[in-house]
Design an enzyme around this catalytic site. Structure first.
Site, PDB file in Angstrom:
ATOM      1  N   CYS A 369       0.729  -1.024   0.067  1.00  0.00           N
ATOM      2  CA  CYS A 369      -0.046   0.109   0.005  1.00  0.00           C
ATOM      3  C   CYS A 369       0.816   1.140   0.013  1.00  0.00           C
ATOM      4  O   CYS A 369       0.346   2.305  -0.286  1.00  0.00           O
ATOM      5  CB  CYS A 369      -0.920  -0.011   1.213  1.00  0.00           C
ATOM      6  SG  CYS A 369      -2.305   1.042   0.975  1.00  0.00           S
ATOM      7  N   LYS A 372       0.727   3.438  -3.339  1.00  0.00           N
ATOM      8  CA  LYS A 372      -0.340   4.269  -3.737  1.00  0.00           C
ATOM      9  C   LYS A 372       0.000   5.776  -3.808  1.00  0.00           C
ATOM     10  O   LYS A 372       0.965   6.374  -3.526  1.00  0.00           O
ATOM     11  CB  LYS A 372      -1.242   4.134  -2.893  1.00  0.00           C
ATOM     12  CG  LYS A 372      -1.353   4.815  -1.420  1.00  0.00           C
ATOM     13  CD  LYS A 372      -2.548   4.591  -0.399  1.00  0.00           C
ATOM     14  CE  LYS A 372      -3.779   4.829  -0.947  1.00  0.00           C
ATOM     15  NZ  LYS A 372      -4.728   4.624   0.287  1.00  0.00           N
ATOM     16  N   ASP A 414      -8.999  -2.487  -4.382  1.00  0.00           N
ATOM     17  CA  ASP A 414      -7.687  -2.177  -3.903  1.00  0.00           C
ATOM     18  C   ASP A 414      -6.579  -3.316  -4.413  1.00  0.00           C
ATOM     19  O   ASP A 414      -7.011  -4.220  -4.974  1.00  0.00           O
ATOM     20  CB  ASP A 414      -7.764  -2.484  -2.313  1.00  0.00           C
ATOM     21  CG  ASP A 414      -6.614  -1.574  -1.436  1.00  0.00           C
ATOM     22  OD1 ASP A 414      -5.550  -1.120  -2.134  1.00  0.00           O
ATOM     23  OD2 ASP A 414      -7.171  -1.219  -0.488  1.00  0.00           O
ATOM     24  N   ASP A 437     -11.619  -2.667   3.784  1.00  0.00           N
ATOM     25  CA  ASP A 437     -12.535  -1.813   3.578  1.00  0.00           C
ATOM     26  C   ASP A 437     -13.891  -2.076   3.858  1.00  0.00           C
ATOM     27  O   ASP A 437     -14.541  -1.366   4.405  1.00  0.00           O
ATOM     28  CB  ASP A 437     -12.356  -1.233   1.921  1.00  0.00           C
ATOM     29  CG  ASP A 437     -11.127  -0.604   1.857  1.00  0.00           C
ATOM     30  OD1 ASP A 437     -10.769   0.001   2.534  1.00  0.00           O
ATOM     31  OD2 ASP A 437     -10.601  -0.776   0.495  1.00  0.00           O
ATOM     32  N   HIS A 488      -9.458 -11.229 -14.173  1.00  0.00           N
ATOM     33  CA  HIS A 488      -8.660 -11.040 -15.532  1.00  0.00           C
ATOM     34  C   HIS A 488      -7.332 -11.013 -15.341  1.00  0.00           C
ATOM     35  O   HIS A 488      -6.690 -11.060 -14.064  1.00  0.00           O
ATOM     36  CB  HIS A 488      -9.044  -9.291 -15.993  1.00  0.00           C
ATOM     37  CG  HIS A 488      -8.641  -9.287 -17.373  1.00  0.00           C
ATOM     38  ND1 HIS A 488      -9.122  -9.842 -18.395  1.00  0.00           N
ATOM     39  CD2 HIS A 488      -7.616  -8.502 -18.065  1.00  0.00           C
ATOM     40  CE1 HIS A 488      -8.391  -9.399 -19.582  1.00  0.00           C
ATOM     41  NE2 HIS A 488      -7.567  -8.340 -19.199  1.00  0.00           N
ATOM     42  N   THR A 489      -6.571 -11.524 -16.279  1.00  0.00           N
ATOM     43  CA  THR A 489      -5.003 -11.671 -16.147  1.00  0.00           C
ATOM     44  C   THR A 489      -4.266 -10.802 -17.388  1.00  0.00           C
ATOM     45  O   THR A 489      -4.911 -10.429 -18.270  1.00  0.00           O
ATOM     46  CB  THR A 489      -4.723 -13.137 -16.414  1.00  0.00           C
ATOM     47  OG1 THR A 489      -5.333 -13.440 -17.658  1.00  0.00           O
ATOM     48  CG2 THR A 489      -5.267 -14.107 -15.220  1.00  0.00           C
TER      49      THR A 489
END
Length: 708
Positions: A369, A372, A414, A437, A488-489
């Site tokens: 994190c 960010k 996230d 969250d 998704h990749t």
């Protein structure tokens, strides 16, 4: 310079002496490293213990840290993935190493350097502590106190040296032998050992029956039983894997074995750190050759016929520590100069790892994190996106609808570049972080979608990274009854590494849906666990974090905070947020923004806890790369937030330290605080603390010290 995509997978199972020296060799001589190969070291512990110093640790002559090689740091420096896991088995045909609690790891080549366990065959276990594995033995030894009797079963070098070490601690030791004599390698060595034991007043009970009670078993060693269970050729007496002179396992050219778990069939040697150390260059070279040309020749290793053995007496003698030296039929000592000789050898070995430093390059940006965007550019961009729109508090999770039963449907997103190299652990930590969250909103997690980016590599390596990542995600979701419903990749280009982003969906009853505010005067603020993950990971990247600090941090971060939700609800939680990238002050500022201009917060400086090592690192000037951007939040200390009481010199840095898997910060009625804290502690959150209280802004101004 573009790095060629990885095509091979090499697993190093175990953190024994051979493997740590192989990693050091590849670090110091990168051209000898197998090219285009993803290398992973798997170990039960984050440190490898150097056996030569352990008796001195037991005797109190050296701290445990002096005998510990930091495997995480070594792997980071060598560009090797570190996986902390218990190895439970091996499937040579499928080329899979089985691990406890997570999917097996696949490999093209596997090297085994696992150490050994104490052999108790032919003796009654009788509840005696086994000297191997070493970590539980050392924890057991730490609890022994002066004056206690201690019966040790065994007559080899380990038994003799540990008896002397415990004698130096003031314990009354006795040695039990199966036969008539010690077995130190020669008649002269046995006589020297007996003289030293007699001088230390350590009695020997010969031909002790198998059922004779003992406290500690030093009765030789065996390789882990799962090696034989995997169908590998093993020595019947010791269970050690039989190899060619090249260290390749007989009949299994993709497998190699060295150290205490391997045995050259045509040229056997007893387990010894000396031979484990000497085999490392050959093992490193043959792993490289085997991957470069599977049909090519491998380098043979011809171990020396004899090994020098040095034993210390623990320092019980008034004149200071002494040592014995054995080489073949020759025995010398006890002597102070032999002890100094042993010290120089042992410390020189450990210095080979302590002196390793990161490559001289620009400081790496923090991951997790801490990767960010800072608060200022984020707020500015959002303001420009909707210049005339109303300014609303940004909540941890958005309400996206309601269900047929009236529950609110929540969603959050996230993710970040991989925090740790182990893809399973990264998947687990990222999921725990993303779910917080919803937990901070009072919600239960229902489902998750994942966006996984894997680096350019061979298809088999990408498959392994994806499997391990998603398995780490599911390790969090399954206990929650939540599902991974899709995703998704992507393939990272231009050197991009592993990354994971998650959309998290959940539900909450309207009555227990928490926002970040409003805070009310009379509320108290409860922090669920310590702060400091940002600086600890930054220090780990710089090679400046103690292994024990990272062990404690990673263990704590893996503790799900889902149980907090019903506990906080039961005690009247009014507002909540999770402390993540913007740090405690940044997220507390968001709670104040959601509360209007009439409230302020008093924080108890001494109540704000930190992970081990975090404050020390902050006081030394280390910080996460996001911390400077977070420093704008320190202005709150001149406004609606007041620190009460004295704090550490690193407290300001702790307040703005970016957190991954950080704590929840909850506002509760003051009357509920004692019961709430007791419930949190009982539920497995012993570090939960009441760190502050909400007051009216007017009352805060009245109690502030006058200027000047």
């Amino acid at each position: 310079m573009t790095t060629a995509p990885e095509r091979h997978q090499l697993l190093l199972a175990g953190g024994g002496h051979s493997h740590v020296l192989v990693l050091r060799r590849w670090l110091m001589r990168p051209h000898t490293r197998p090219p285009c190969t993803r290398i992973t070291l798997v170990s039960r512990h984050g440190t490898a213990l150097y056996s030569g110093l352990l008796p001195a640790v037991v005797a109190g002559l050296e701290p445990l840290e002096a005998a510990a090689i930091d495997l995480r740091r070594l792997c980071t420096l060598a560009g090797v993935t570190f996986v902390q896991a218990e190895i439970t088995g091996l499937d040579p045909a499928a080329r899979e190493l089985r691990l406890a609690g997570r999917p097996p790891l696949r490999f093209d080549r596997l090297s085994l350097d696992l150490g050994a366990v104490t052999a108790i065959s032919g003796w009654s276990a009788g509840g005696a502590m086994a000297v191997k594995p070493l970590e539980p033995f050392l924890a057991w030894a730490e609890r022994r106190r002066a004056g206690e009797p201690l019966v040790i079963r065994g007559g080899g070098a380990a038994a003799v040296e540990l008896a002397l070490a415990f004698r130096a601690r003031g314990m009354a030791c006795e040695l039990l032998l199966r036969g008539d004599a010690l077995h130190l390698g020669s008649e002269a060595a046995n006589r020297a050992g007996e003289r030293l034991l007699a001088q230390a007043a350590i009695p020997i009970r010969r031909r002790a029956p198998a059922e004779a009670p003992a406290d500690l078993a030093c009765t030789g060693s065996r390789a882990p039983a799962w090696l034989a269970a995997a169908g590998l050729p093993v020595d019947p007496g010791s269970g050690r894997v039989l190899t060619e002179s090249s260290l390749a396992v007989i009949g299994h050219p993709a497998l190699f074995a060295s150290g205490d778990c391997g045995l050259i069939a045509a040229d056997p040697r007893p387990p010894s750190g000396v031979w484990a150390v000497r085999s490392a260059p050959v093992l490193a070279e043959n792993l490289r050759r085997s991957l470069a040309d599977p049909a090519g020749p491998l380098q043979p290793w011809r171990p020396q016929a004899r090994a020098l053995q040095l034993l210390g007496d623990g320092g019980w003698h008034p004149a200071g520590p002494r040592g014995l030296a054995f080489y073949g039929p020759v025995a010398l000592g006890p002597s102070h100069w032999i002890w100094r000789w042993k010290q120089r050898i042992d410390r020189a070995f450990m210095a080979r790892f302590a002196a390793l430093q990161p490559m001289a390059a620009a400081a790496m940006a923090c991951r997790g994190c801490a990767a960010k965007l800072g608060a200022a550019p984020l707020a500015a961009a959002l303001a420009r996106l909707d210049p005339g729109g109303p300014r609303r508090p940004v909540e941890d999770a958005a309400v996206v609808g309601s269900g047929a039963d009236g529950e609110l449907l929540l969603q959050s997103v996230d993710g970040f570049p991989a925090l740790v190299d182990d893809p399973w652990l990264n998947g687990r930590l990222t999921t725990l972080h993303a779910c917080s969250d919803l937990w901070a909103s009072g919600a239960a997690v229902d489902s998750v979608q994942a966006l996984v980016t894997v680096p350019e590599a061979a298809a088999a390596i990408q498959e392994e990274l994806l499997l391990q990542t998603l398995a780490g995600v599911c390790s969090v979701l399954e206990p929650l009854g939540a599902a991974l419903v899709g995703g998704h990749t992507l393939e990272g280009r231009d050197g991009a590494g592993l990354a994971l982003a998650l959309t998290v969906n959940g539900r909450v009853a309207p009555a227990t849906h928490w926002g970040k505010g409003p805070l009310r005067p009379g509320d108290v603020l409860v922090l669920s666990r310590p702060l400091g993950s940002g600086v600890l990971f930054a220090a780990a990247m710089a090679g400046a974090a103690a292994p024990s600090w990272l062990e404690a941090l990673l263990e704590g971060m893996q503790h799900s905070q889902a149980p907090l939700v019903p506990l906080l609800a039961a005690h009247g939680c009014r507002a909540c947020t999770d402390i993540t990238g913007f740090g405690l002050l940044g997220h507390l500022g968001e709670m104040l923004d959601a509360s209007g201009a009439g409230v302020a917060v008093e924080l108890e400086a001494a109540a704000i806890t930190s992970w081990p090592g975090a404050l020390e690192l902050l006081e030394r000037g280390l910080a996460s790369t996001l911390a400077p951007a977070n420093a704008d939040a320190l202005a709150l200390l001149e406004g609606p937030v007041r620190l009460v009481g004295a704090g550490s010199g690193g407290l300001a840095g702790l307040l703005i330290d970016p957190q991954t898997c950080g704590p929840l910060l909850a506002a509760l009625p003051a009357a509920e605080a004692p019961a709430a804290l007791a419930a949190l502690h009982q539920a497995g959150f012993p570090e939960a603390r009441l760190i502050g209280r909400v007051v009216s802004r007017r009352a805060a101004a009245a109690t502030s010290p006058a200027p000047g």
